[in-house]
Design an enzyme around this catalytic site. Sequence first.
Site, PDB file in Angstrom:
ATOM      1  N   THR A 112       0.064  -2.792  -0.144  1.00 29.15           N
ATOM      2  CA  THR A 112      -0.965  -1.759  -0.160  1.00 29.15           C
ATOM      3  C   THR A 112      -2.212  -2.439   0.362  1.00 29.15           C
ATOM      4  O   THR A 112      -2.292  -3.664   0.353  1.00 29.15           O
ATOM      5  CB  THR A 112      -1.214  -1.323  -1.638  1.00 29.15           C
ATOM      6  OG1 THR A 112      -0.021  -0.741  -2.153  1.00 29.15           O
ATOM      7  CG2 THR A 112      -2.357  -0.348  -1.787  1.00 29.15           C
ATOM      8  N   VAL A 145       5.725   8.724  -6.008  1.00 31.08           N
ATOM      9  CA  VAL A 145       4.289   8.488  -5.847  1.00 31.08           C
ATOM     10  C   VAL A 145       3.916   7.323  -6.748  1.00 31.08           C
ATOM     11  O   VAL A 145       4.307   7.279  -7.921  1.00 31.08           O
ATOM     12  CB  VAL A 145       3.483   9.750  -6.222  1.00 31.08           C
ATOM     13  CG1 VAL A 145       1.993   9.448  -6.240  1.00 31.08           C
ATOM     14  CG2 VAL A 145       3.794  10.881  -5.254  1.00 31.08           C
TER      15      VAL A 145
HETATM   16  N1  GLY Z   1       0.806  -0.231  -5.526  1.00 35.64           N
HETATM   17  C1  GLY Z   1       1.430   0.528  -4.534  1.00 35.64           C
HETATM   18  C2  GLY Z   1       2.632   1.240  -4.975  1.00 35.64           C
HETATM   19  O1  GLY Z   1       3.229   0.864  -5.968  1.00 35.64           O
HETATM   20  O2  GLY Z   1       3.018   2.193  -4.333  1.00 35.64           O
END
Ligand code: GLY
Length: 316
Positions: A167, A196
């Site tokens: 990310t 999500v």
């Molecule tokens: N931290 C990003 C995800 O787990 O989608």
Amino acid sequence: MLSIASHNGQKATSAAFDLLQQKRPALEAAVEGATRVEDDPEELTVGYGGLPNEDGVVELDAAVMDGPTHRGGAVAAMRNIRHATRVARLVMEQTDRVLLAGEGALRFALANGFTEENLLTDKSRRMWLHWKRSRSENDDWITPGKEDADLDLETYFKQQFFRPTGTVHVAALDHAGDLACATSTSGHAFKMAGRVGDSPILGAGLYVDNAVGSCGSIGHGEANLENCSSFLGVELMRSGMSPEEAGLEVLRRVAANAHPRQRDEQGRAKFHLQLFLLDPDGRRAGVSMWDGRQFAVSDSGGTRLEDCTPLQVRSE
Ligand code: GLY
């Protein structure tokens, strides 16, 4: 004035700091910084070129939060639009809602003039196919031989000892002393369709209180969802902890709550998680569940990587 980001965000902090020097607001700096990473086809965890879900479809999550107005905007599981962070900003600025998901997020983006495109690059598509073909000997797919050697899969997958994830998180402190941040991701590689993560959830993947500080995260998103990690990081700073103390305390809490299947043979949380914290005085920290991690900083001293403070150290 300064900008910080996850390790993959040096071009984000650099672009953000340029804007901050022009006295642009922190929100614009954070969003436009994240946009640079969304445009990078070599970044396998964000925007264009991000690894897809298990069906081979890229689904993006992103959020922004603005300190002075204490408003946020987000999109989840959005397909075919690379600049998810800009769409999240428009959700914040043009609607009375905070989070749009899936088809609704796509339609909102199209209504605002964004262009649909296939977010798979040749590399991300081949990596997905390699994963799909390698999963089992008992299906219709023939396990690949050496034809994918150029993808350097060993490096990418072996360095991840839980699930491939990544990310970009970007935070900015502007000339007026205001804070803002943004988080953008394609989520866990080969995730279930519709999954999500924490990135578009205010309080989990990012959070700002303009008087106290900002916190954002990359890594195993479910851990942040179950611990409201970014909100907790800001609240711990409110109680008087430094950004580093607050971040490490969040990681301790997350590690203590880790599911048994997410622990190694010594009982330690075996997933990756990093937090990036910034306060209105410009004090900042990157903290990580495991050692060997860095975060990006741009300020009047230039753009560089600094070491994260780890909670756990691997003995090799
Ligand atoms: N931290 C990003 C995800 O787990 O989608």
